[in-house]
Design an enzyme around this catalytic site. Structure first.
Site, short mmCIF file in Angstrom:
data_model
loop_
_atom_site.label_atom_id
_atom_site.label_comp_id
_atom_site.label_asym_id
_atom_site.label_seq_id
_atom_site.Cartn_x
_atom_site.Cartn_y
_atom_site.Cartn_z
N LYS A 202 0.68 -1.61 0.21
CA LYS A 202 0.17 0.29 0.41
C LYS A 202 0.57 0.86 0.09
O LYS A 202 1.50 1.16 1.34
CB LYS A 202 -1.23 -0.37 1.35
CG LYS A 202 -1.85 1.28 1.44
CD LYS A 202 -2.77 0.96 2.04
CE LYS A 202 -4.03 2.15 2.80
NZ LYS A 202 -4.66 1.93 3.07
N LYS A 256 -2.26 -1.88 -3.79
CA LYS A 256 -3.18 -0.88 -3.61
C LYS A 256 -2.34 1.22 -3.66
O LYS A 256 -0.93 1.00 -3.10
CB LYS A 256 -3.67 -0.51 -2.70
CG LYS A 256 -5.00 0.50 -2.12
CD LYS A 256 -5.45 0.19 -0.56
CE LYS A 256 -6.49 1.54 -0.80
NZ LYS A 256 -6.72 2.12 0.81
#
Ligand code: PBG
Length: 332
Positions: A202, A256
């Site tokens: 992330k 992400k």
């Protein structure tokens, strides 16, 4: 192998691009409804569907409306939904107490959906940011986001979420050691079947902007998340995060944002061969919708092309705000 010119090209790529049926026949990747996870924002109230700024077509839903959405997901064949709570400012504090309230919004929504639509999957985000008056994913002590104290809170949050019936927990906080703590807690509390999908790679991204507005975190957030989310310049570091999360017991991993990080998706899938998901985040959705609404791109084509790119990059599935729209079109 033929020589490529002799004196005309013998190998002609265009031969197999000539018609629809040929293109369909040789296509290597396709998007199916089975690949989709639909993120849904929930809020308090009844019969409420409130538009999210910068995400045309996406609404915050009260629990009863979220149950309807879950029914729609099931009817369309979408395997899993992800619930994100819009938390009122009054429910935010530095100790993030609402995160471990068994009756908080997201846990109530999970129970209501499980009762009404038992067949579908529910994924919940494990992170403190919706409940933190600082807007951060961890506790803030003297201006520092502290790691290990946050882990204790994430453990409590994960357990109430599992108790409410969540099938998949998605730790999205990026504290070190969270996967191990959560996995162990689940095992020792009879939740060994609860899946952990780690938000492993992330990045500290500008593309989360509309989401923070959707969950009511943008006003609260002081500073940025660069001391815990990955620097966008780093790929090897992302692979190390994934390796660590798998070692700590993650069943599935996520990259992400999605589109700007397709290289990471490919490297993760190639290297680790674990179920790999991409999150096509709020800012990616907003870009496609905005350009589409301006008549600058064909929104629907761009939507399908963007999802196909994730499949080509090696992803097994995609979290996307386009999920219901795509599923609807695929069903036609
Ligand atoms: C928070 C969380 C974020 C998203 C999912 N979980 C935002 C953030 O890290 O600030 C972003 C999703 C999106 O932008 O669509 N833990």
């Amino acid at each position: 192998m033929h020589p490529s010119f002799a004196p005309f090209p013998l190998a002609r790529s265009r031969r197999s691009r000539r018609t629809d049926w040929l293109r369909d026949m040789v296509r290597e990747n396709a998007v199916s409804v089975d690949d989709l996870i639909w993120p849904i924002f929930v809020r308090e109230g009844e019969g409420v569907s409130e538009p999210v700024k910068a995400m045309p077509g996406v609404n915050r839903l009260s629990v009863d409306m979220a149950v309807k959405a879950a029914n729609e997901a099931a009817a369309l064949g979408i395997p899993c939904i992800a619930l994100f709570p819009y938390t009122d400012a009054a429910d935010k504090n530095p100790e993030c107490t609402e995160a471990f309230n068994p009756d908080n919004l997201v846990n109530r929504a999970t129970r209501a959906i499980k009762a009404a639509v038992p067949g579908g999957g529910i994924l919940l985000d494990v992170a403190l940011d919706p409940y933190n008056s600082d807007g951060h994913d961890g506790f803030v002590r003297d201006g520092v986001i502290v790691n290990d104290e946050t882990l204790m809170a994430l453990e409590k949050q994960a357990l109430v979420q599992a108790e409410s019936g969540a099938d998949i927990l998605g730790p999205s906080d990026m504290m070190d050691g969270r996967i191990g703590i959560i996995r162990q807690a689940l095992e020792s509390h009879d939740f060994s079947d609860v899946v952990v999908m780690s938000y492993a790679a992330k990045f500290a991204s500008a593309f989360y902007g509309p989401f923070r507005d959707a969950v009511g975190a943008s006003g609260a957030l002081k500073g940025d998340k660069k001391t815990y989310q990955i620097d966008p310049g780093n790929a090897d570091e992302a692979l190390r995060e994934v390796a660590r999360d798998i070692a700590e017991g993650a069943d599935m991993v996520m990259v992400k944002p999605g589109m700007p990080y397709l290289d990471i998706c490919t490297r993760v899938k190639t290297r680790f061969k674990v179920p790999t998901f991409a999150y096509q985040v709020s800012g990616e959705y907003a870009m496609i919708m905005a350009a589409g609404q301006n008549g600058w791109i064909d929104e629907e084509k761009a939507m399908f092309e963007s999802l196909l790119a994730f499949k080509r990059a090696g992803c097994d599935g995609i979290l996307s705000y386009f999920a219901p729209r795509v599923a609807q079109i695929l069903a036609e």
